[in-house]
Design a protein around this motif. Structure first.
Motif, PDB file in Angstrom:
ATOM      1  N   ARG A  19       0.825  -1.210   0.000  1.00  0.00           N
ATOM      2  CA  ARG A  19       0.000   0.000   0.000  1.00  0.00           C
ATOM      3  C   ARG A  19       0.859   1.260   0.000  1.00  0.00           C
ATOM      4  NH1 ARG A  19      -5.179  -1.007   3.978  1.00  0.00           N
ATOM      5  NH2 ARG A  19      -5.436  -3.251   3.608  1.00  0.00           N
ATOM      6  N   GLY A  20       2.160   1.096   0.004  1.00  0.00           N
ATOM      7  CA  GLY A  20       3.043   2.224  -0.195  1.00  0.00           C
ATOM      8  C   GLY A  20       3.502   2.901   1.080  1.00  0.00           C
ATOM      9  N   ARG A  21       4.102   4.063   0.898  1.00  0.00           N
ATOM     10  CA  ARG A  21       4.695   4.840   1.988  1.00  0.00           C
ATOM     11  C   ARG A  21       3.956   6.172   2.097  1.00  0.00           C
ATOM     12  NH1 ARG A  21       9.652   2.181   2.703  1.00  0.00           N
ATOM     13  NH2 ARG A  21      10.209   0.869   0.911  1.00  0.00           N
ATOM     14  N   LEU A  22       4.025   6.781   3.270  1.00  0.00           N
ATOM     15  CA  LEU A  22       3.361   8.068   3.459  1.00  0.00           C
ATOM     16  C   LEU A  22       3.933   9.103   2.494  1.00  0.00           C
ATOM     17  CD1 LEU A  22       1.361   9.800   5.066  1.00  0.00           C
ATOM     18  CD2 LEU A  22       3.190  10.237   6.721  1.00  0.00           C
ATOM     19  N   PHE A  23       5.265   9.111   2.340  1.00  0.00           N
ATOM     20  CA  PHE A  23       5.922  10.006   1.403  1.00  0.00           C
ATOM     21  C   PHE A  23       6.375   9.187   0.197  1.00  0.00           C
ATOM     22  CE2 PHE A  23       6.559  11.696   5.669  1.00  0.00           C
ATOM     23  CZ  PHE A  23       6.033  12.983   5.514  1.00  0.00           C
ATOM     24  N   SER A  24       5.911   9.571  -0.955  1.00  0.00           N
ATOM     25  CA  SER A  24       6.191   8.800  -2.170  1.00  0.00           C
ATOM     26  C   SER A  24       7.686   8.782  -2.471  1.00  0.00           C
ATOM     27  CB  SER A  24       5.424   9.410  -3.340  1.00  0.00           C
ATOM     28  OG  SER A  24       5.672   8.679  -4.516  1.00  0.00           O
ATOM     29  N   GLU A  25       8.184   7.592  -2.817  1.00  0.00           N
ATOM     30  CA  GLU A  25       9.583   7.423  -3.203  1.00  0.00           C
ATOM     31  C   GLU A  25       9.657   6.516  -4.424  1.00  0.00           C
ATOM     32  OE1 GLU A  25      12.645   6.704  -0.149  1.00  0.00           O
ATOM     33  OE2 GLU A  25      10.970   6.502   1.258  1.00  0.00           O
ATOM     34  N   ALA A  26      10.624   6.758  -5.273  1.00  0.00           N
ATOM     35  CA  ALA A  26      10.846   5.867  -6.407  1.00  0.00           C
ATOM     36  C   ALA A  26      11.277   4.497  -5.894  1.00  0.00           C
ATOM     37  CB  ALA A  26      11.920   6.442  -7.321  1.00  0.00           C
ATOM     38  N   PRO A  27      10.808   3.408  -6.494  1.00  0.00           N
ATOM     39  CA  PRO A  27      11.216   2.078  -6.027  1.00  0.00           C
ATOM     40  C   PRO A  27      12.701   1.840  -6.241  1.00  0.00           C
ATOM     41  CG  PRO A  27      10.002   1.922  -8.094  1.00  0.00           C
ATOM     42  CD  PRO A  27       9.889   3.341  -7.647  1.00  0.00           C
ATOM     43  N   SER A  28      13.261   0.975  -5.416  1.00  0.00           N
ATOM     44  CA  SER A  28      14.663   0.607  -5.562  1.00  0.00           C
ATOM     45  C   SER A  28      14.825  -0.334  -6.749  1.00  0.00           C
ATOM     46  CB  SER A  28      15.148  -0.075  -4.281  1.00  0.00           C
ATOM     47  OG  SER A  28      16.408  -0.672  -4.477  1.00  0.00           O
ATOM     48  N   ARG A  29      15.933  -0.203  -7.457  1.00  0.00           N
ATOM     49  CA  ARG A  29      16.198  -1.102  -8.580  1.00  0.00           C
ATOM     50  C   ARG A  29      16.680  -2.470  -8.112  1.00  0.00           C
ATOM     51  NH1 ARG A  29      18.695   3.646 -10.208  1.00  0.00           N
ATOM     52  NH2 ARG A  29      20.749   2.762  -9.735  1.00  0.00           N
ATOM     53  N   THR A  30      17.154  -2.563  -6.869  1.00  0.00           N
ATOM     54  CA  THR A  30      17.801  -3.802  -6.424  1.00  0.00           C
ATOM     55  C   THR A  30      17.136  -4.464  -5.224  1.00  0.00           C
ATOM     56  OG1 THR A  30      19.306  -2.503  -5.041  1.00  0.00           O
ATOM     57  CG2 THR A  30      20.048  -3.041  -7.271  1.00  0.00           C
ATOM     58  N   ARG A  31      16.210  -3.773  -4.568  1.00  0.00           N
ATOM     59  CA  ARG A  31      15.607  -4.308  -3.345  1.00  0.00           C
ATOM     60  C   ARG A  31      14.098  -4.183  -3.396  1.00  0.00           C
ATOM     61  NH1 ARG A  31      18.147  -0.581   1.044  1.00  0.00           N
ATOM     62  NH2 ARG A  31      17.896   0.891  -0.680  1.00  0.00           N
ATOM     63  N   SER A  32      13.419  -5.156  -2.815  1.00  0.00           N
ATOM     64  CA  SER A  32      11.965  -5.048  -2.688  1.00  0.00           C
ATOM     65  C   SER A  32      11.626  -3.965  -1.669  1.00  0.00           C
ATOM     66  CB  SER A  32      11.361  -6.384  -2.250  1.00  0.00           C
ATOM     67  OG  SER A  32      11.579  -6.594  -0.854  1.00  0.00           O
ATOM     68  N   ALA A  33      10.380  -3.556  -1.645  1.00  0.00           N
ATOM     69  CA  ALA A  33       9.950  -2.531  -0.685  1.00  0.00           C
ATOM     70  C   ALA A  33      10.177  -2.985   0.752  1.00  0.00           C
ATOM     71  CB  ALA A  33       8.471  -2.207  -0.907  1.00  0.00           C
ATOM     72  N   PHE A  34       9.943  -4.278   1.018  1.00  0.00           N
ATOM     73  CA  PHE A  34      10.104  -4.779   2.393  1.00  0.00           C
ATOM     74  C   PHE A  34      11.578  -4.956   2.757  1.00  0.00           C
ATOM     75  CE2 PHE A  34       5.754  -6.965   1.658  1.00  0.00           C
ATOM     76  CZ  PHE A  34       5.100  -5.768   1.890  1.00  0.00           C
ATOM     77  N   ARG A  35      12.409  -5.333   1.765  1.00  0.00           N
ATOM     78  CA  ARG A  35      13.843  -5.431   2.043  1.00  0.00           C
ATOM     79  C   ARG A  35      14.399  -4.049   2.364  1.00  0.00           C
ATOM     80  NH1 ARG A  35      16.511  -8.800   4.467  1.00  0.00           N
ATOM     81  NH2 ARG A  35      17.654  -7.114   5.432  1.00  0.00           N
ATOM     82  N   ARG A  36      13.906  -3.065   1.661  1.00  0.00           N
ATOM     83  CA  ARG A  36      14.342  -1.692   1.898  1.00  0.00           C
ATOM     84  C   ARG A  36      13.957  -1.254   3.320  1.00  0.00           C
ATOM     85  NH1 ARG A  36      12.717   3.001  -2.453  1.00  0.00           N
ATOM     86  NH2 ARG A  36      14.558   4.345  -2.206  1.00  0.00           N
ATOM     87  N   ASP A  37      12.741  -1.607   3.753  1.00  0.00           N
ATOM     88  CA  ASP A  37      12.329  -1.319   5.127  1.00  0.00           C
ATOM     89  C   ASP A  37      13.284  -1.950   6.125  1.00  0.00           C
ATOM     90  OD1 ASP A  37      10.127   0.061   4.232  1.00  0.00           O
ATOM     91  OD2 ASP A  37       8.639  -1.320   5.037  1.00  0.00           O
ATOM     92  N   CYS A  38      13.611  -3.210   5.886  1.00  0.00           N
ATOM     93  CA  CYS A  38      14.481  -3.948   6.806  1.00  0.00           C
ATOM     94  C   CYS A  38      15.845  -3.268   6.907  1.00  0.00           C
ATOM     95  CB  CYS A  38      14.632  -5.390   6.327  1.00  0.00           C
ATOM     96  SG  CYS A  38      15.386  -6.484   7.541  1.00  0.00           S
TER      97      CYS A  38
END
Length: 400
Positions: free
Chosen positions: A16-35
């Motif tokens: 469902r995304g982030r409060l502040f919009s960010e471009a997705p990472s080219r190398t990591r999933s959204a959840f890996r980025r959180d971790c």
């Protein structure tokens, strides 16, 4: 072997995304980025000098909040792997689950809760949310870590819904209400407080129970608060000890205890996986939303294991958490935290400059000042709290 991704697992590509919009990472999933953001946070690093049960200077081999957190993450990933869940989200929630804890473990939490009683109290889950949404200052475009909705939901709801459908507080919050920090943020980014969290969050929560049951036995044995033979009072550990003694006659106490802990973790993980698979088989959920709307917790111990786990908790409560040696230190730690809070209220100039209101700002209310002081103390490590007390007071307890 990892199970294939289950249809009811959280999918980072459908976040469902982030409060502040960010471009997705080219190398990591959204959840890996959180971790990764949790691991690199200041709050996470501070866990290495925060109490689990024993204060940091009591020995190098006792668990701290950091080592406990790493053990929770390992167990959580093991369960998630067998259930076909998203391991990155599960790990994120395991690593973040304790970063809101103040110094001196539950003693520090009790003290801060009492100090803030007139201003909403103190809750470590609410403090974790506050850290990852506002108190971490690492990024130029936003405060906090700007984590995904799924991670924030799991931080807040890993133990179950906070309200019913009408918005009335339930469970542990039924008496005093949902903490201010959670309700305030929920108005900005709706975390659906009346629904259950994802399976990944539920796994992280039960991994916490498995980890501290097992490692508190290990630390209690190391501290001499009880012996391996004392653990024979419980049928589950009695059977495990008998099996270990039969396989390894004459084994030294250190290895005997380590083998017991290993067997206990394996047993509890198996009991969780088996029971959860059975519940999922009855429900047949087709999405993570089905999990949230099912109306009950799905990750749980098998009935016999739940009874045994409750027995372990009761044993540790009597023989460890309420042990005179531990209680004496924790009572002194509560007094230390209470002293600091009162001092900063009485003399706010004793706070670091960065924790004072900006020059020229509107005067704070009493509640705003109290919560700011609470945020500062909650971020302290054990050793920094002791150092501050030594700086500000003529006498400081040794906490030994």
């Amino acid at each position: 072997m990892a199970a294939p991704r289950a249809p009811y697992a959280c999918d980072p590509d459908r976040s469902r995304g982030r409060l502040f919009s960010e471009a997705p990472s080219r190398t990591r999933s959204a959840f890996r980025r959180d971790c990764d953001r949790v691991i690199h946070s200041t709050a996470f690093r501070r866990l290495k000098h925060k109490t689990q049960v024993f204060v940091f200077h009591e020995g190098d081999h006792y668990r701290t909040r950091l080592t406990h957190t790493l053990e929770v993450a390992q167990i959580a990933r093991a369960v998630a792997r067998q259930l076909g869940l998203d391991e990155d989200l599960t790990e994120t929630l395991a690593l973040a689950h304790d970063i809101g804890h103040p110094p001196f473990g539950h003693a520090g939490e009790r003290a801060l809760d009492a100090c803030l009683e007139a201003h909403g109290g103190f809750d470590h889950n609410a403090q974790t949310l506050r850290l990852v949404t506002s108190l971490e200052h690492r990024y130029p475009e936003f405060d906090g870590l700007n984590l995904t909705w799924e991670t924030l939901e799991g931080i807040v709801k890993h133990n179950g819904p906070l309200t019913d459908a009408s918005g009335a507080p339930v469970g542990r919050y039924a008496t005093h209400g949902v903490p201010f920090g959670i309700t305030e943020y929920d108005r900005t980014f709706d975390l659906e407080l009346s629904s259950f969290a994802s399976l990944e969050a539920q796994v992280a929560a039960i991994a916490d129970d498995i980890a501290y049951n097992a490692h508190d036995i290990d630390d209690g044995l190391r501290a001499g608060l009880f012996t391996i033979d004392d653990l024979k009072a419980m049928p589950l550990t009695q059977g495990m000890i008998a099996e270990i003694d039969g396989r390894y006659p004459g084994l030294d106490e250190s290895r005997r205890g380590a083998e017991l802990v290993r067997e206990l973790i394996s047993y509890l993980i198996g009991a969780v996986v088996g029971e959860t698979e059975q519940r999922l088989g009855a429900l047949l959920p087709k999405s993570a939303e089905d999990i949230r709307r099912c109306g009950r917790k799905l990750v749980a111990f098998r009935a016999d294991a739940a009874e045994a786990e409750a027995g372990i908790k009761a044993f540790l409560w009597q023989h460890m958490y309420r042990h005179e040696r531990v209680m004496r230190v924790m009572v002194e730690a509560e007094c230390l935290v209470t002293d600091l809070f009162a001092r900063y209220q009485r003399a706010p100039e004793d706070l670091p400059p960065e924790w004072l209101p900006p020059e020229g700002a509107e005067p704070e209310s009493e509640g705003e000042q109290a919560r700011r002081i609470g945020n500062f103390i909650a971020g302290m490590t054990d050793r920094f709290a002791i150092t501050e007390h030594i700086r500000l007071f003529d006498s400081t307890p040794e906490l030994r």
